[in-house]
Design an enzyme around this catalytic site. Structure first.
Site, mmCIF file in Angstrom:
data_model
loop_
_atom_site.group_PDB
_atom_site.id
_atom_site.type_symbol
_atom_site.label_atom_id
_atom_site.label_comp_id
_atom_site.label_asym_id
_atom_site.label_seq_id
_atom_site.Cartn_x
_atom_site.Cartn_y
_atom_site.Cartn_z
ATOM 1 C CG HIS A 1 -53.108 -20.088 -55.816
ATOM 2 N ND1 HIS A 1 -52.167 -19.093 -55.898
ATOM 3 C CD2 HIS A 1 -52.477 -21.177 -55.333
ATOM 4 C CE1 HIS A 1 -51.001 -19.582 -55.476
ATOM 5 N NE2 HIS A 1 -51.167 -20.843 -55.126
ATOM 6 C CD GLU B 1 -49.027 -17.751 -57.123
ATOM 7 O OE1 GLU B 1 -49.305 -18.452 -58.113
ATOM 8 O OE2 GLU B 1 -48.209 -18.114 -56.242
ATOM 9 N N GLY C 1 -43.828 -19.987 -52.206
ATOM 10 C CA GLY C 1 -42.727 -19.663 -53.099
ATOM 11 C C GLY C 1 -41.570 -18.946 -52.422
ATOM 12 C CB SER D 1 -41.997 -23.316 -48.879
ATOM 13 O OG SER D 1 -41.962 -22.048 -49.524
#
Ligand code: PGA
Length: 249
Positions: free
Chosen positions: A96, A98, A172, A212
């Site tokens: 991912h 992140e 995000g 999103s």
């Protein structure tokens, strides 16, 4: 013509929720009418994997959000695929953005994790995606091909892999890729698979979009030929996740 690839919608709860709020979400999902043509998997925080698996209906899969590259040992704070499986959980999200950009995971480490998770019998949601500056510099293809190569080098059985294209600038941020932007990259990734893996894998591998995704934009995104589902962050914590699951209904 829609493909025969089963639509796949993953929720990524990230580091959010508690037993109360996740319990309420689980009740919503368990009681909702979900399209059975869609495979659904919820990515729970490590400490809630057992809770999520025990409480979610069997028709909904559970994923860990990360795992380490070996089965056990002196790796304080890490979890292994065998532990994930011991909780009855069948999937793991790896690579991912992140993990890559907040925690500094390299393509090499992600590849090793992918190999070990698959060898251990987990399904893998393998994530790739370019940063805004890479898109603006025109290097999107180069970036996602290199990330995909590092994953592909570690995959023997593609039936257990879902590839998640998640442009970092869309995660995000409320800035969803347009259906055309998503389709363009998904189609190129499928062609890359055709050239570098096999025809059969290119035709069968699910390539899902993340960044999103909402109840409002999921139908148009999900109607693109090479978009085989979604990986959903923020909206997966809300009742609208049900609408996203049913995007193709
Ligand atoms: P988002 O996250 O839907 O909140 O943009 C997507 C993801 O990180 O998988």
């Amino acid at each position: 013509i829609m493909s025969s690839r089963k639509f796949f919608v993953g929720g990524n709860w990230k580091m959010n929720g508690d037993k109360k709020s996740l319990g309420d979400l689980i009740t919503t999902l368990n009681t909702a009418s979900l399209n059975d043509e869609t495979e659904v998997v919820c990515g729970a925080p490590t400490v809630y994997l057992d809770f999520a698996r025990s409480n979610l209906d069997a028709r909904i899969g559970v994923a860990a959000q990360n795992c380490y590259k070996v089965a056990k040992g002196a790796f304080t704070g890490e979890i292994s695929p065998v532990m994930i499986k011991d909780c009855g959980v069948e999937w793991v999200i790896l690579g991912h953005s992140e993990r890559r950009h907040v925690f500094g995971e390299s393509d090499e480490l992600i590849g090793q994790k992918v190999a070990h998770a698959l060898e251990s019998g987990l399904g893998v949601i393998a994530c790739i995606g370019e940063k805004l500056e890479e898109r603006e510099a025109g290097t999107t293809e180069e970036v996602v091909y290199a990330q995909t190569q590092a994953i592909a080098d570690n995959v023997k059985d593609w039936s257990k892999v879902v590839l998640a294209y998640e442009p970092v600038w869309a995660i995000g941020t409320g800035k969803t890729a347009s259906p055309e932007q998503a389709q363009e990259v998904h189609e190129k990734l499928r062609e890359w698979m055709r050239a570098n893996v096999s025809e059969a894998v290119a035709d069968s591998v699910r390539i899902i979009y993340g960044g999103s995704v909402t109840g409002a934009n999921c139908k148009e995104l999900g109607s693109q030929n090479d978009v085989d589902g979604f990986l959903v962050g923020g909206a997966s914590l809300k009742p609208e996740f049900v609408d996203i699951i049913n995007a193709r209904a």
